[in-house]
Design an enzyme around this catalytic site. Structure first.
Site, short mmCIF file in Angstrom:
data_model
loop_
_atom_site.label_atom_id
_atom_site.label_comp_id
_atom_site.label_asym_id
_atom_site.label_seq_id
_atom_site.Cartn_x
_atom_site.Cartn_y
_atom_site.Cartn_z
N SER C 46 49.49 34.93 2.14
CA SER C 46 48.71 35.69 3.11
C SER C 46 47.44 36.21 2.44
O SER C 46 47.39 36.39 1.23
CB SER C 46 49.53 36.88 3.60
OG SER C 46 50.75 36.43 4.11
N PHE C 121 34.39 54.14 -5.18
CA PHE C 121 34.19 53.16 -4.12
C PHE C 121 33.18 53.73 -3.14
O PHE C 121 32.94 54.95 -3.12
CB PHE C 121 35.53 52.85 -3.42
CG PHE C 121 35.97 51.42 -3.60
CD1 PHE C 121 36.20 50.91 -4.86
CD2 PHE C 121 36.14 50.58 -2.50
CE1 PHE C 121 36.61 49.59 -5.03
CE2 PHE C 121 36.55 49.26 -2.66
CZ PHE C 121 36.78 48.76 -3.92
N GLN C 235 33.31 44.46 10.22
CA GLN C 235 32.67 44.91 8.99
C GLN C 235 32.04 43.75 8.22
O GLN C 235 32.69 42.73 8.00
CB GLN C 235 33.69 45.59 8.09
CG GLN C 235 33.11 46.02 6.76
CD GLN C 235 33.94 47.09 6.09
OE1 GLN C 235 34.93 46.80 5.44
NE2 GLN C 235 33.55 48.33 6.27
N HIS C 237 30.77 43.05 4.67
CA HIS C 237 30.78 43.57 3.31
C HIS C 237 29.47 43.20 2.65
O HIS C 237 28.98 42.09 2.82
CB HIS C 237 31.97 42.95 2.56
CG HIS C 237 32.26 43.57 1.25
ND1 HIS C 237 31.46 43.42 0.15
CD2 HIS C 237 33.30 44.36 0.85
CE1 HIS C 237 31.99 44.08 -0.88
NE2 HIS C 237 33.10 44.66 -0.48
N LEU C 247 34.62 37.09 -1.72
CA LEU C 247 34.33 38.51 -1.92
C LEU C 247 34.01 38.84 -3.37
O LEU C 247 34.72 38.47 -4.29
CB LEU C 247 35.57 39.32 -1.48
CG LEU C 247 35.50 40.83 -1.74
CD1 LEU C 247 34.40 41.48 -0.92
CD2 LEU C 247 36.84 41.47 -1.43
N GLU C 250 33.51 45.63 -4.05
CA GLU C 250 32.70 46.84 -4.12
C GLU C 250 32.88 47.56 -5.46
O GLU C 250 32.04 48.35 -5.88
CB GLU C 250 33.13 47.76 -2.98
CG GLU C 250 32.24 48.93 -2.72
CD GLU C 250 32.52 49.51 -1.33
OE1 GLU C 250 32.12 48.88 -0.35
OE2 GLU C 250 33.15 50.57 -1.25
N ARG C 281 29.74 50.77 3.69
CA ARG C 281 29.39 49.35 3.74
C ARG C 281 28.39 49.01 4.84
O ARG C 281 27.52 48.16 4.65
CB ARG C 281 30.66 48.52 3.92
CG ARG C 281 31.48 48.49 2.65
CD ARG C 281 32.81 47.80 2.85
NE ARG C 281 33.54 47.79 1.59
CZ ARG C 281 34.79 47.39 1.46
NH1 ARG C 281 35.47 46.98 2.52
NH2 ARG C 281 35.38 47.39 0.28
N HIS C 351 34.00 40.60 6.70
CA HIS C 351 35.03 41.02 5.75
C HIS C 351 36.24 41.68 6.39
O HIS C 351 37.33 41.67 5.83
CB HIS C 351 34.40 42.00 4.75
CG HIS C 351 35.35 42.51 3.72
ND1 HIS C 351 35.97 41.66 2.82
CD2 HIS C 351 35.80 43.75 3.44
CE1 HIS C 351 36.75 42.38 2.03
NE2 HIS C 351 36.69 43.64 2.38
N ARG C 386 35.07 50.90 8.41
CA ARG C 386 36.11 51.26 7.46
C ARG C 386 35.51 51.50 6.08
O ARG C 386 34.57 50.82 5.68
CB ARG C 386 37.12 50.11 7.37
CG ARG C 386 38.17 50.29 6.33
CD ARG C 386 39.15 49.14 6.35
NE ARG C 386 38.59 47.89 5.85
CZ ARG C 386 38.50 47.58 4.56
NH1 ARG C 386 38.88 48.43 3.63
NH2 ARG C 386 38.00 46.41 4.18
#
Lengths: 256, 117, 571, 156
Positions: C46, C121, C235, C237, C247, C250, C281, C351, C386
């Protein structure tokens, strides 16, 4: 850029008596991975090509297959690095073929589960109702870290010569994970874990051919873990005596 | 027996075999010239020396235990049915006992059997 | 023929939320509940495994962090669209989850004293992203999967593709699914169900998502009449690697990395003078797109993609190699650049979807007996944007909550034995309609066209005109004859499941675009050029999309506001 | 059941033991270790047979009617010597490589696990292993040449 000759082993056991190689000509582009080439063939040339994939960034371990004779992840193999204009894709050895490049890893996951691949603790109450972390020094952690990188892609087990004939042998993946948990300073289940591996088709059926470590895409080095574990199986003692250690600083601290 | 005990035997016999075979080879080819080494009288004198007789007997046991146990391991890895496993174990024991006995017979007869050059 | 399988709790999805739910259901029932995890991929495949940078939790109140701070950061990050009661519950539950995973074996990175380490973050006022190098999602998955091996009452159905929800009398009864290995069709009945099928990011081609992240679960719920909430909030990213979109966490900026334009300028100082590169973001992605549009970006010659430089040099080689191991591996392997030596080319990339299957604070959907958790669900703690490190956290918290709730619900009920009528209808739809179906349109071309359209018109900045075009395009595609299958063998027929995925993509893309077109304001990740301001008077509400005869029917619901009144956001 | 059931099992079988092509040096060493082991065992059993002729004495006066001379004539020729040369080759390889394996399988000389850096290089397949296998090959060749010179030196 010249086109790529992509040969795929096609085999649907419900219809074909035996596998056959089929060649596809795929337009090549810079930085193309074998997975991208396979998906191009599937999407635009023959929708029935069976190939398993998911993350395309070597995190999930879906796309293990034999590429030009060696087990590799398709998403993690660039056409360029293989040299030449042809790619040969076949399913991994030692797993039953479901269809084309898709193999059945059921027994592989089962063997992983059989080595008790989890932290075993005597403080069951704290383990399932935690109040604080178990303390681990960074250097203690780094000793098991590389073995935690295993993505369960199955390449190592398909490369292993013992697995080629011995259906009961746990295989490099499961054995390396047995080491990963046994060597974790938080674990207290090492004694039983190593005892269960000390059997006729257990850890000693590894003869350190090293092919597992040779093909591992994530630097796990299963052969290293297995050899390190053998010493403890021989002596019957896990790498550390967690009972002793846990009394001291590993005991969960109370909230301040 | 726990498999690790068998492996300990395998490792131990391996190390001993390396040492004993090395001495054996040196004796046959280098310390004594080959043609002399295989002459009947030289061999007889070797068998009749207690030290060398024990040496050869040890070599016999170590190499055969290591070799047949190695074969047993190979056979176990080849097939995994329960009867196969049992019979290869029994076969290994029988093979070791038989070959060691046969080799020991040579040593004993060479010493006591009235062989003379 | 439809096979019938029965369990107490049936969980769809084997990512973080699904596994956490399975363990909790197994535990909460004292080992009594019979739990099925049905997943279209194998275990451990997954896309949760690709989560990288961190999981947010308040672990060090004694050093200045606080639950209130995490709460406020999350609400502010959401642009005040989050439900604050849910956020409060989430923040409180998180520290326990971090320790739980530690106790199950997760190798959280450590401080010198042996305690769990945390890093900065984006959008936070304390470094509370808990990390294990830069493979956080992977380690969480590994720990949960390995822990699940302890429970004999968790049964995995790997590579079973769920196609529909069976409901009778307004109650959940089970799912129908195709067993990929054999091509068999089954109804998997359960007293309770949980949808944990993840996000829908493969609506885009430039996405951090794996190829399997298609919106099957969301579409399945939607088709069963369960509304999808806030789907227009997607979102982007800031750092997707050129050209693959993989990815780049961050955490790179959390550890000190900076974004630089083609003037060599650290442009974030003009957009977020306080938080700079660690603003939320949506803010950073918009800044990057503005830089690119105003000519201060770079261009990738091979692909024509625009990009910005992500400069690692302030981090230092040692820290890069120790804490950003996977990022370095990815950069070298997939781009041929060692970030220790040179900046990486990155661009905003699809993302995460803030929206999802509408649930209440317990993760329960409108269908009695069915829960949803993780990215597939919308509780909502993420509102319109988010914060990084909150999604893996949400999967854990609502995985646990829904697992316990579903197990408890199942305990008092007897096993369902429905007529099997709806399963037979579904079998007809799939096998008579698609498997034996005929058509001239290549479904993979349809998929590519959806992705291209979404990349172009439903990206960081949106306009009414672009969205209108996109909606038209999606509806055109829906009318095409792509519902057919070239592969005529039942064995591992991905052609069939791919067609079903494309169908789901069209369904959900339409919901996304319709919601975005209707929302005439800019909030969080939804930035309309033609409506650049946030409009609390008209739009401080959740979008709910129901299936209607001519596409989605939109409705709206109130946002729960407790402690924090909407205010203007500054970073 | 299905037509391709047998082929679908896909276990590599003995070719997994015997064919190391596409794999690492250590895998080649594994193959040779196995093959040489079997070869040595066969030789040892044969050697038990030929030494047993000794008890017949040089001229057949002992308990056995066969004589040492009879056996000597059988094996003391170019073909027999060639076998001996090969036996020495595989013995020395098997022994030296075997020591490498024992030492490694007990977890020594492999290096310690720890932080790893991309591109990953397996510590267990490091220079020590390559050197030890190289040494095994070199010693085996030297011993073989030496044996050759001893056995054939006079006649060349």
């Amino acid at each position: 850029m010249t086109d790529l000759r992509l040969a795929i082993q096609r085999f649907d056991p419900s219809r074909d008596p035996k596998p056959r190689m089929v060649e596809y000509t795929v337009p090549r582009r810079q930085g193309m991975t074998v997975l991208e080439a396979l998906l191009f063939a599937r999407d635009y040339m023959d929708h029935s090509i069976g190939v398993r994939f998911s993350c395309r960034q070597a995190s999930c371990g879906s796309c293990g297959m034999k590429i030009n004779g060696r087990p590799r992840l398709a998403c993690y193999t660039q056409v360029d690095e293989l040299g030449g204009d042809s790619v040969v894709a076949q399913p991994m050895d030692n797993y039953a073929i479901i269809k084309d490049l898709v193999t059945d890893l059921g027994s592989f996951f089962q063997k992983h589960a059989q080595v008790t691949p989890r932290l075993v603790r005597s403080d069951a109450r704290e383990q399932d109702n935690p109040t604080k972390e178990y303390l681990i020094k960074p250097d203690e952690l780094s000793k098991v870290l590389q073995f935690t990188y295993c993505i369960k892609c199955g390449l190592c087990t398909s490369a292993c010569p013992t697995v080629a004939t011995d259906s009961k042998f746990p295989g490099p993946q499961a054995l390396a994970q047995a080491y990963r948990y046994t060597a974790d300073v938080r674990d207290q289940g090492g004694a039983e874990r190593i005892e269960s591996l000390d059997s006729e088709h257990g850890i000693w059926r590894c003869h350190f051919a090293g092919s597992c470590s040779y093909v591992c895409p994530k630097g796990v080095d299963p052969a290293l873990g297995v050899q390190l574990l053998k010493r403890h199986v021989m002596s019957g003692k896990p790498p550390h005596l967690a009972e002793e250690a846990s009394k001291e600083y590993r005991a969960p601290q109370t909230q301040t | 027996m726990r498999e690790s005990r068998l492996m300990l035997i395998q490792y131990t016999t391996a190390v001993l075999a390396v040492a004993l075979v090395a001495v054996h080879l040196l004796m046959q080819g280098i310390i004594t010239p080959y043609s002399t080494a295989i002459s009947f009288s030289t061999i007889l004198s070797i068998y009749r020396s207690w030290f060398y007789a024990i040496f050869l007997e040890a070599l016999l046991v170590v190499v055969l235990v290591h070799g047949f146990n190695g074969l047993r391991i190979i056979l176990h890895e080849w097939k995994q049915t329960a009867p196969w496993s049992r019979w290869t174990d029994i076969g290994t024991l029988v093979a070791i006992v038989a070959t060691v006995a046969y080799g020991t017979r040579t040593v004993i007869l060479a010493i006591f059997g009235g062989v003379s050059g | 023929m439809v096979e019938t399988l029965k369990h107490d709790v049936v969980i769809v999805g084997s990512g973080l939320a699904g596994l956490r739910a399975a363990i909790e259901a197994a535990r909460a029932s004292g080992g009594k509940s019979d739990i099925a995890v049905v997943t279209k991929v194998q275990a451990m495949r997954s896309h949760s495994v690709s989560a990288e940078g961190g999981t947010a939790a308040v672990l060090y109140p004694e050093l200045g962090d606080s639950l209130e701070s995490h709460e406020f950061d999350t609400v502010k990050g959401s642009d005040y669209l989050a439900d604050q009661d849910a956020v409060e519950r989430f923040v409180k539950a998180m520290p326990g989850e971090i320790y739980q995973l530690d106790h199950w074996g997760l190798p959280w990175s450590r401080k010198e004293d042996g305690r769990i380490a945390q890093r900065w973050f984006g959008g936070y006022s304390y470094p509370r992203a808990t990390y294990a190098e830069d493979k956080v999602g992977f380690f969480e998955m590994q720990t949960l999967y390995d822990t699940a091996t302890k429970y004999d009452n968790i049964h995995f159905y790997q590579e079973w593709f769920v196609t529909s929800i069976i409901a009778e009398g307004g109650e959940f009864r089970g799912f129908t699914a195709i067993e990929m290995k054999t091509g068999g069709f089954a109804q998997i009945l359960g007293k309770a169900g949980i949808l944990a099928t993840g996000g829908s990011g493969r609506l885009y081609s430039f996405a951090t998502y794996g190829y399997s992240s298609t919106p099957d679960g969301m579409a399945t719920a939607y088709r069963a009449g369960i509304p999808l909430k806030d789907m227009e909030f997607i979102q982007f990213h800031p750092s997707g690697l050129i050209p693959s979109g993989i990815l780049i966490t961050e955490a790179v900026r959390g550890e000190g990395g900076v974004l630089v334009n083609n003037q060599g300028e650290r442009f974030m100082k003009r957009y977020a003078p306080n938080k700079l590169d660690l603003a939320s973001r949506d803010v950073v992605s918009r800044a990057m797109m503005t830089e690119i549009e105003e000519g201060r970006g770079f261009k990738d010659e091979a692909t024509g993609l625009d990009y910005i430089h992500l400069d690692f040099s302030p981090i230092g080689a040692e820290k890069i190699k120790a804490r950003l191991t996977q990022i370095r591996e990815i950069a070298i392997k997939f781009r041929g650049i060692d970030p220790v030596e040179k900046p990486l080319p990155v661009k905003p990339v699809c993302h995460y979807v803030m929206g999802g299957i509408d649930t209440n604070i317990d993760g329960a959907t409108k269908l009695k007996g069915l829960w949803a958790a993780g990215e597939a669900a919308c509780v909502s703690i993420n509102g319109s944007n988010r914060l990084g490190a909150n999604s893996t956290a949400e999967c854990l918290v609502w995985g646990k909550i829904t697992g316990a709730e579903a197990a408890k619900y199942a305990e008092g009920k007897s096993k369902p034995s429905p007529t099997g009528e709806s399963a037979q209808l579904e079998e007809k739809r799939i096998f008579d309609g698609i498997f034996h179906g005929k058509g001239g349109t290549n479904p993979y071309e349809v998929r590519d066209t959806i992705q291209k359209e979404m990349d172009k018109n439903v990206f960081v900045y949106r306009t009414g005109e672009g969205l209108g075009n996109a909606l038209r395009k999606i509806r055109e595609l829906k009318a095409k004859d792509f519902l057919h299958c070239e592969d005529k063998s039942r064995v591992y027929n991905t052609n069939l499941s791919d067609v079903l995925e494309v169908e789901s993509m069209l369904t959900v893309a339409e919901v996304v675009i319709a919601g975005a077109l209707a929302r005439t304001e800019s909030r969080g990740a939804h930035a309309r050029r033609d409506f650049p301001e946030r409009d609390d008077k008209n739009w401080l509400k959740h979008t709910l999309a129901f299936p209607g005869p001519d596409g989605p029917r939109l409705d709206y619901s109130a946002v729960t506001i407790t402690k924090y009144q909407p205010a203007e956001r500054h970073y | 059941m299905s037509v391709g059931e047998e082929k679908a099992k896909n276990r590599r079988g003995l070719s997994g033991w015997l064919n190391p092509y596409h794999y690492n040096l250590e895998r080649w060493a594994y193959v040779f270790q196995r093959v040489t082991g079997l070869g040595i065992l066969a030789y040892v059993v044969g050697h038990l047979g030929d030494t047993s002729f000794f008890v017949g004495g040089p001229t057949g006066t002992g308990p056995s009617s066969s004589t040492w001379a009879f056996m000597s004539n059988l094996v003391e020729n170019s073909f027999g010597h060639l076998i001996l040369v090969l036996v020495v080759l595989i013995l020395v390889f098997h022994g030296t490589n075997g020591i490498r394996l024992i030492v490694s399988e007990l977890g020594l000389v492999l290096g310690k696990p720890g932080a790893i850096e991309y591109p990953y290089k397996a510590k267990s397949l490091g220079a020590v292993q390559k050197a030890a296998i190289g040494l095994a090959i070199a010693l085996a060749l030297v011993a073989m040449v030496w044996t050759y010179l001893i056995l054939f030196g006079g006649t060349i």
